[in-house]
Design a protein around this motif. Structure first.
Motif, mmCIF file in Angstrom:
data_model
loop_
_atom_site.group_PDB
_atom_site.id
_atom_site.type_symbol
_atom_site.label_atom_id
_atom_site.label_comp_id
_atom_site.label_asym_id
_atom_site.label_seq_id
_atom_site.Cartn_x
_atom_site.Cartn_y
_atom_site.Cartn_z
ATOM 1 N N TYR A 1 0.799 -1.230 -0.037
ATOM 2 C CA TYR A 1 0.003 -0.026 0.002
ATOM 3 C C TYR A 1 0.959 1.285 0.077
ATOM 4 O O TYR A 1 1.901 1.363 0.490
ATOM 5 N N SER A 2 0.315 2.316 -0.657
ATOM 6 C CA SER A 2 1.270 3.410 -0.760
ATOM 7 C C SER A 2 1.206 4.424 0.667
ATOM 8 O O SER A 2 0.298 4.235 1.199
ATOM 9 N N LYS A 3 2.180 4.989 0.721
ATOM 10 C CA LYS A 3 2.447 5.582 1.821
ATOM 11 C C LYS A 3 1.700 7.026 1.752
ATOM 12 O O LYS A 3 1.387 7.571 0.986
ATOM 13 N N SER A 4 1.559 7.741 3.076
ATOM 14 C CA SER A 4 0.806 9.035 3.068
ATOM 15 C C SER A 4 1.190 10.040 4.175
ATOM 16 O O SER A 4 1.964 9.249 4.960
ATOM 17 N N ASP A 5 0.768 11.125 4.150
ATOM 18 C CA ASP A 5 1.159 11.835 5.327
ATOM 19 C C ASP A 5 0.298 11.245 6.638
ATOM 20 O O ASP A 5 -0.594 10.543 6.477
ATOM 21 N N HIS B 1 -2.068 10.545 9.224
ATOM 22 C CA HIS B 1 -3.583 10.963 9.481
ATOM 23 C C HIS B 1 -4.436 9.883 10.145
ATOM 24 O O HIS B 1 -4.045 8.642 10.800
ATOM 25 N N TYR C 1 0.550 6.086 9.039
ATOM 26 C CA TYR C 1 1.398 6.473 7.729
ATOM 27 C C TYR C 1 0.804 5.742 6.354
ATOM 28 O O TYR C 1 1.484 5.798 5.472
ATOM 29 N N SER C 2 0.084 4.924 6.611
ATOM 30 C CA SER C 2 -0.674 4.025 5.259
ATOM 31 C C SER C 2 -2.122 4.730 4.853
ATOM 32 O O SER C 2 -2.708 5.058 5.447
ATOM 33 N N SER C 3 -1.916 4.896 3.409
ATOM 34 C CA SER C 3 -2.991 5.405 2.749
ATOM 35 C C SER C 3 -4.243 4.632 2.710
ATOM 36 O O SER C 3 -5.480 4.939 2.645
ATOM 37 N N GLU C 4 -4.118 3.414 3.056
ATOM 38 C CA GLU C 4 -5.284 2.463 3.109
ATOM 39 C C GLU C 4 -5.719 2.435 4.410
ATOM 40 O O GLU C 4 -7.118 2.259 4.628
ATOM 41 N N GLY D 1 -5.602 4.350 8.549
ATOM 42 C CA GLY D 1 -4.962 5.343 9.483
ATOM 43 C C GLY D 1 -5.103 5.361 10.889
ATOM 44 O O GLY D 1 -5.181 4.199 11.267
#
Length: 305
Positions: A66-70, A72, A134-137, A139
């Motif tokens: 899974y892609s990373k994200s800020d 949240h 930190y996972s876009s999938e 939170g």
């Protein structure tokens, strides 16, 4: 979909294997009467390595797809009829319980057992929650953290109040028809379904009656258990999607009253058997069970698991 029960099993299995591989004689499992620094240091090192390995493994095997994200937050408190939250309570409690018992085995004092041992479940599971943040999938779920804290608090509060565990969370599972509808989410094999299919999971609070009535003739091992489960769940909360698979099914909460046994109360001088019983005691035994569900239906099961 996440399930901390899987992480709990990983911790439990490796900790148990570590202990058994060192020495299979009964004396190894006997708690030390005073601080045994070699035991304590070995325990701290092994648990640190285990935790680090588990977190690195999760990052590579679970989150890598899974892609990373800020960082949240996510509010998933309405998902899966809160069965996942019950799993957090269960996992945090038992990780903390085994952490405290491990320190007792090494001869650490009761204060250390409560401060450092019983909080290991909360610390580990909340670290995993940060990964989720930190996972876009997914939170960071405050509901999950609250459930983690609840499991730890259940253990610590009983130690402070009674100096024993009179009420123990337990787990049981049965296969369901729902897993076949979404095997990629609910599991394609029985081993996967135990961890993923919330429809088949039941979480219990098993109370030892003799511990509340110590002057009675109630057998010391005899327990009464209150359970919670749910079914009709193909997705977390979208009932419209569920109806595509099962028109006639409804998302239903289930409440249970059953008999149980506290295996740690079985009288034995073998410290090895005591260790085995404490591990198995996380599982609710099959027993006659009364069920009342959220649709007002009452069922009696001659043997429920």
């Amino acid at each position: 979909m996440k399930n901390r029960f899987a992480y709990y099993l990983l911790f439990l299995f490796v900790n148990f294997q570590f202990g058994f591989s060192q020495n299979n004689f009964d004396s190894f499992f006997k708690p030390s009467d005073s601080l045994n620094k070699s035991r304590r240091n070995g325990l701290v090192i092994s648990e640190s390595i285990l935790a680090a390995t588990a977190l690195v493994g999760l990052n590579q095997l679970w989150y890598a797809d899974y892609s990373k994200s800020d960082f949240h937050f996510i509010n998933d408190n309405d998902q899966w009829n809160q069965i996942d939250k019950a799993g957090h309570v269960f996992s945090s409690y038992h990780l903390g319980s085994f952490g405290a018992q491990a320190l007792k085995w090494s001869g650490c004092n009761r204060k250390s057992q409560l401060i450092y041992g019983s909080t290991i479940g909360f610390a580990f599971l909340t670290t995993v929650e940060v990964f989720d943040g930190y996972s876009s999938e997914w939170g960071f779920s405050l509901g999950d953290v609250a459930a983690n804290a609840g499991g730890t608090a259940l253990y610590v509060s009983q130690e402070l109040l009674w100096k024993e565990q009179r009420i123990v969370p337990k787990f049981s599972f049965h296969t369901t028809e729902y897993a076949s509808a979404r095997p990629n989410v609910l599991g394609s094999s029985v081993s996967e379904q135990v961890l993923k299919d919330y429809n088949g999971q039941t979480y219990w609070l098993s109370g030892n009656l003799h511990s509340f009535f110590k002057q009675s003739k109630i057998p010391k091992w005899f327990n009464i258990a209150i359970g919670y489960g749910a079914e009709g769940m193909i997705t977390g909360s979208d009932e419209l999607v569920n109806s595509v698979f099962f028109d006639e099914k409804q998302r239903t909460r289930q409440f249970y009253l059953s008999l149980d046994a506290d295996l740690t109360k079985i009288n034995t001088k073998s410290h090895f058997l005591k260790t085995i019983f404490s591990v198995i005691n996380t599982i609710k035994i099959p027993a006659p069970t009364l069920e009342v569900n959220s649709r007002g239906v009452v069922n009696f099961h001659c043997l429920y698991f």
